[in-house]
Design an enzyme around this catalytic site. Structure first.
Site, PDB file in Angstrom:
ATOM      1  N   ASP A   9       0.875  -1.165   0.000  1.00  0.00           N
ATOM      2  CA  ASP A   9       0.000   0.000   0.000  1.00  0.00           C
ATOM      3  C   ASP A   9       0.926   1.231   0.000  1.00  0.00           C
ATOM      4  O   ASP A   9       2.118   1.118   0.299  1.00  0.00           O
ATOM      5  CB  ASP A   9      -0.863  -0.049   1.276  1.00  0.00           C
ATOM      6  CG  ASP A   9      -1.684   1.211   1.455  1.00  0.00           C
ATOM      7  OD1 ASP A   9      -2.326   1.646   0.494  1.00  0.00           O
ATOM      8  OD2 ASP A   9      -1.649   1.778   2.579  1.00  0.00           O
ATOM      9  N   LEU A  10       0.390   2.389  -0.360  1.00  0.00           N
ATOM     10  CA  LEU A  10       1.240   3.592  -0.427  1.00  0.00           C
ATOM     11  C   LEU A  10       1.134   4.445   0.848  1.00  0.00           C
ATOM     12  O   LEU A  10       2.085   4.554   1.627  1.00  0.00           O
ATOM     13  CB  LEU A  10       0.838   4.446  -1.648  1.00  0.00           C
ATOM     14  CG  LEU A  10       1.587   5.771  -1.786  1.00  0.00           C
ATOM     15  CD1 LEU A  10       3.051   5.546  -2.152  1.00  0.00           C
ATOM     16  CD2 LEU A  10       0.912   6.650  -2.842  1.00  0.00           C
ATOM     17  N   ASP A  11      -0.057   5.050   1.039  1.00  0.00           N
ATOM     18  CA  ASP A  11      -0.246   6.009   2.135  1.00  0.00           C
ATOM     19  C   ASP A  11      -0.142   5.308   3.485  1.00  0.00           C
ATOM     20  O   ASP A  11      -0.931   4.421   3.791  1.00  0.00           O
ATOM     21  CB  ASP A  11      -1.630   6.677   2.021  1.00  0.00           C
ATOM     22  CG  ASP A  11      -1.775   7.492   0.750  1.00  0.00           C
ATOM     23  OD1 ASP A  11      -0.874   8.282   0.441  1.00  0.00           O
ATOM     24  OD2 ASP A  11      -2.810   7.347   0.061  1.00  0.00           O
ATOM     25  N   THR A  17       1.922   9.975   4.257  1.00  0.00           N
ATOM     26  CA  THR A  17       0.859  10.862   3.768  1.00  0.00           C
ATOM     27  C   THR A  17      -0.467  10.670   4.498  1.00  0.00           C
ATOM     28  O   THR A  17      -1.369  11.496   4.347  1.00  0.00           O
ATOM     29  CB  THR A  17       0.603  10.615   2.266  1.00  0.00           C
ATOM     30  OG1 THR A  17       0.688   9.204   2.062  1.00  0.00           O
ATOM     31  CG2 THR A  17       1.609  11.333   1.403  1.00  0.00           C
ATOM     32  N   LYS A  45      -8.923   5.087   6.452  1.00  0.00           N
ATOM     33  CA  LYS A  45      -7.678   4.645   5.807  1.00  0.00           C
ATOM     34  C   LYS A  45      -7.978   3.565   4.763  1.00  0.00           C
ATOM     35  O   LYS A  45      -8.702   2.612   5.034  1.00  0.00           O
ATOM     36  CB  LYS A  45      -6.682   4.119   6.855  1.00  0.00           C
ATOM     37  CG  LYS A  45      -6.096   5.242   7.687  1.00  0.00           C
ATOM     38  CD  LYS A  45      -5.011   4.748   8.631  1.00  0.00           C
ATOM     39  CE  LYS A  45      -4.404   5.913   9.402  1.00  0.00           C
ATOM     40  NZ  LYS A  45      -3.477   5.463  10.441  1.00  0.00           N
ATOM     41  N   GLY A  46      -7.408   3.743   3.590  1.00  0.00           N
ATOM     42  CA  GLY A  46      -7.601   2.772   2.515  1.00  0.00           C
ATOM     43  C   GLY A  46      -8.862   2.988   1.697  1.00  0.00           C
ATOM     44  O   GLY A  46      -9.081   2.311   0.701  1.00  0.00           O
ATOM     45  N   ILE A  47      -9.701   3.908   2.136  1.00  0.00           N
ATOM     46  CA  ILE A  47     -11.009   4.135   1.493  1.00  0.00           C
ATOM     47  C   ILE A  47     -10.873   5.243   0.441  1.00  0.00           C
ATOM     48  O   ILE A  47     -10.202   6.249   0.676  1.00  0.00           O
ATOM     49  CB  ILE A  47     -12.061   4.540   2.573  1.00  0.00           C
ATOM     50  CG1 ILE A  47     -12.093   3.503   3.708  1.00  0.00           C
ATOM     51  CG2 ILE A  47     -13.437   4.743   1.963  1.00  0.00           C
ATOM     52  CD1 ILE A  47     -12.508   2.115   3.323  1.00  0.00           C
ATOM     53  N   ARG A  49     -11.442   8.450  -2.125  1.00  0.00           N
ATOM     54  CA  ARG A  49     -11.762   9.850  -1.801  1.00  0.00           C
ATOM     55  C   ARG A  49     -13.285  10.067  -1.711  1.00  0.00           C
ATOM     56  O   ARG A  49     -13.775  10.610  -0.723  1.00  0.00           O
ATOM     57  CB  ARG A  49     -11.165  10.751  -2.869  1.00  0.00           C
ATOM     58  CG  ARG A  49     -10.965  12.183  -2.417  1.00  0.00           C
ATOM     59  CD  ARG A  49     -10.431  13.032  -3.563  1.00  0.00           C
ATOM     60  NE  ARG A  49      -9.196  12.476  -4.130  1.00  0.00           N
ATOM     61  CZ  ARG A  49      -8.671  12.852  -5.299  1.00  0.00           C
ATOM     62  NH1 ARG A  49      -9.243  13.800  -6.004  1.00  0.00           N
ATOM     63  NH2 ARG A  49      -7.566  12.282  -5.754  1.00  0.00           N
ATOM     64  N   SER A 114      -2.778   0.681  -4.287  1.00  0.00           N
ATOM     65  CA  SER A 114      -3.238   1.845  -3.520  1.00  0.00           C
ATOM     66  C   SER A 114      -4.567   2.370  -4.046  1.00  0.00           C
ATOM     67  O   SER A 114      -4.835   2.316  -5.248  1.00  0.00           O
ATOM     68  CB  SER A 114      -2.187   2.967  -3.636  1.00  0.00           C
ATOM     69  OG  SER A 114      -2.712   4.195  -3.180  1.00  0.00           O
ATOM     70  N   ALA A 115      -5.374   2.920  -3.143  1.00  0.00           N
ATOM     71  CA  ALA A 115      -6.644   3.536  -3.539  1.00  0.00           C
ATOM     72  C   ALA A 115      -6.443   4.948  -4.088  1.00  0.00           C
ATOM     73  O   ALA A 115      -7.357   5.543  -4.651  1.00  0.00           O
ATOM     74  CB  ALA A 115      -7.573   3.600  -2.326  1.00  0.00           C
ATOM     75  N   SER A 116      -5.230   5.466  -3.932  1.00  0.00           N
ATOM     76  CA  SER A 116      -5.016   6.890  -4.237  1.00  0.00           C
ATOM     77  C   SER A 116      -4.911   7.174  -5.727  1.00  0.00           C
ATOM     78  O   SER A 116      -4.271   6.445  -6.474  1.00  0.00           O
ATOM     79  CB  SER A 116      -3.739   7.380  -3.555  1.00  0.00           C
ATOM     80  OG  SER A 116      -3.463   8.700  -3.958  1.00  0.00           O
ATOM     81  N   ASN A 118      -3.531   9.919  -6.532  1.00  0.00           N
ATOM     82  CA  ASN A 118      -2.305  10.725  -6.555  1.00  0.00           C
ATOM     83  C   ASN A 118      -1.049   9.849  -6.475  1.00  0.00           C
ATOM     84  O   ASN A 118       0.059  10.374  -6.319  1.00  0.00           O
ATOM     85  CB  ASN A 118      -2.291  11.695  -5.364  1.00  0.00           C
ATOM     86  CG  ASN A 118      -3.426  12.720  -5.438  1.00  0.00           C
ATOM     87  OD1 ASN A 118      -3.513  13.482  -6.400  1.00  0.00           O
ATOM     88  ND2 ASN A 118      -4.306  12.726  -4.445  1.00  0.00           N
ATOM     89  N   LYS A 145     -11.095  -0.915  -1.358  1.00  0.00           N
ATOM     90  CA  LYS A 145     -10.829  -1.827  -0.250  1.00  0.00           C
ATOM     91  C   LYS A 145     -11.976  -1.659   0.747  1.00  0.00           C
ATOM     92  O   LYS A 145     -12.428  -0.538   0.918  1.00  0.00           O
ATOM     93  CB  LYS A 145      -9.500  -1.463   0.428  1.00  0.00           C
ATOM     94  CG  LYS A 145      -8.273  -1.568  -0.477  1.00  0.00           C
ATOM     95  CD  LYS A 145      -7.044  -0.911   0.157  1.00  0.00           C
ATOM     96  CE  LYS A 145      -5.900  -0.835  -0.825  1.00  0.00           C
ATOM     97  NZ  LYS A 145      -4.720  -0.136  -0.285  1.00  0.00           N
ATOM     98  N   GLU A 169       0.069  -3.404   4.696  1.00  0.00           N
ATOM     99  CA  GLU A 169      -1.057  -2.474   4.826  1.00  0.00           C
ATOM    100  C   GLU A 169      -1.123  -1.791   6.179  1.00  0.00           C
ATOM    101  O   GLU A 169      -0.859  -2.424   7.203  1.00  0.00           O
ATOM    102  CB  GLU A 169      -2.366  -3.267   4.667  1.00  0.00           C
ATOM    103  CG  GLU A 169      -3.011  -3.178   3.315  1.00  0.00           C
ATOM    104  CD  GLU A 169      -3.556  -1.784   2.971  1.00  0.00           C
ATOM    105  OE1 GLU A 169      -3.601  -0.905   3.848  1.00  0.00           O
ATOM    106  OE2 GLU A 169      -3.936  -1.589   1.815  1.00  0.00           O
ATOM    107  N   ASP A 170      -1.491  -0.503   6.194  1.00  0.00           N
ATOM    108  CA  ASP A 170      -1.705   0.208   7.460  1.00  0.00           C
ATOM    109  C   ASP A 170      -3.188   0.358   7.764  1.00  0.00           C
ATOM    110  O   ASP A 170      -3.547   0.920   8.801  1.00  0.00           O
ATOM    111  CB  ASP A 170      -1.061   1.604   7.427  1.00  0.00           C
ATOM    112  CG  ASP A 170      -1.793   2.551   6.495  1.00  0.00           C
ATOM    113  OD1 ASP A 170      -2.209   2.097   5.405  1.00  0.00           O
ATOM    114  OD2 ASP A 170      -1.969   3.726   6.849  1.00  0.00           O
TER     115      ASP A 170
END
Ligand code: BG6
Ligand code: MG
Length: 222
Positions: A9-11, A17, A45-47, A49, A114-116, A118, A145, A169-170
């Site tokens: 995962d990224l964020d 971030t 988190k993970g959801i 935008r 990632s869900a992002s 960005n 997710k 994952e966080d």
């Protein structure tokens, strides 16, 4: 020789971030006349935008039209990007860059899940864009997710069996997504919240090859 992969995962896993998302969402809530806690933020988190906005508006009992929601989504992202603009290599979380190198050198594939929307520009800013064999982000997925889609798309692009993938994952939603995909999940952060993970570490500096669930004498391709 079977292939194996680590999916990150990224964020909150590779870059710091998650706190910027929290600050921007909180600013939005405050502008609409309410507040929410860091504890509530865990469930964001993970959801995606758009889904995050709906959850936050429900907390504040605020109803908006589609057009108003679109405006707030843009505003939130602009606030978020103000923080992202300040990022450089130093925003990489402890051990992330090093562990990615270790995993790659051991011959495993690596992917970003990632869900992002960005994700690519953030990876570029911190100098990690060319490290990944596959990148699946919020511009490619149709389901958020805890749906496993983002991770199964990573594995499919890499050509690796789901059972041979481990996800870092966080987010609770991310751990659930990995488990539904039939993958192993390692938590980054709060061990109590991420209690469905195989185990959790504070950050990737605590990870070693030997801790990977699929590591045994036959795994490392030399
Ligand atoms: C996830 C974050 O990685 O991406 C969420 O955990 C965020 O907090 C989601 O809402 C979408 O990110 P973005 O950058 O497209 O707004
Ligand atoms: Mg995350």
């Amino acid at each position: 020789m079977e292939g194996y992969a680590c999916i990150f995962d990224l964020d909150g896993v590779i870059v710091d971030t998650a706190k910027y998302h929290f600050l921007a969402w909180r600013k939005l809530a405050n502008a609409l006349g309410f507040d929410f806690t860091e504890n509530q933020n865990e469930s964001l988190k993970g959801i995606s935008r758009a889904e995050s906005l709906d959850i936050i508006l429900a907390w504040g009992n605020v109803e908006l039209t589609h057009a108003e929601k679109d405006e707030w989504l843009k505003t939130k992202n602009n606030w978020y990007l103000e923080h992202v603009l300040t990022m450089n290599e130093e925003a990489i979380l402890p051990g992330a860059k090093e562990f990615i190198t270790i995993v790659k050198n051991a011959g495993f594939k690596i992917a970003l899940g990632s869900a992002s929307k960005n994700a690519v520009s953030i990876l570029e800013k911190v100098g990690l864009l060319n490290q990944f064999d596959a990148i699946i982000d919020g511009t490619k997925t149709t389901k958020s997710k805890p749906d496993p889609q983002v991770f199964t798309m990573c594995a499919d692009e890499l050509g690796i069996a789901y059972k041979n993938c481990v996800v870092f994952e966080d987010a609770e939603a991310g751990i659930e997504a990995a488990l539904s995909a039939g993958m192993a999940a390692i938590g980054i952060g709060n061990k109590t919240i991420l209690n469905r993970a195989l185990f959790a570490v504070n950050d990737l500096s605590e990870m070693t090859l030997e801790k990977l669930p699929f590591i045994n004498s036959n795994t490392i391709p030399h």
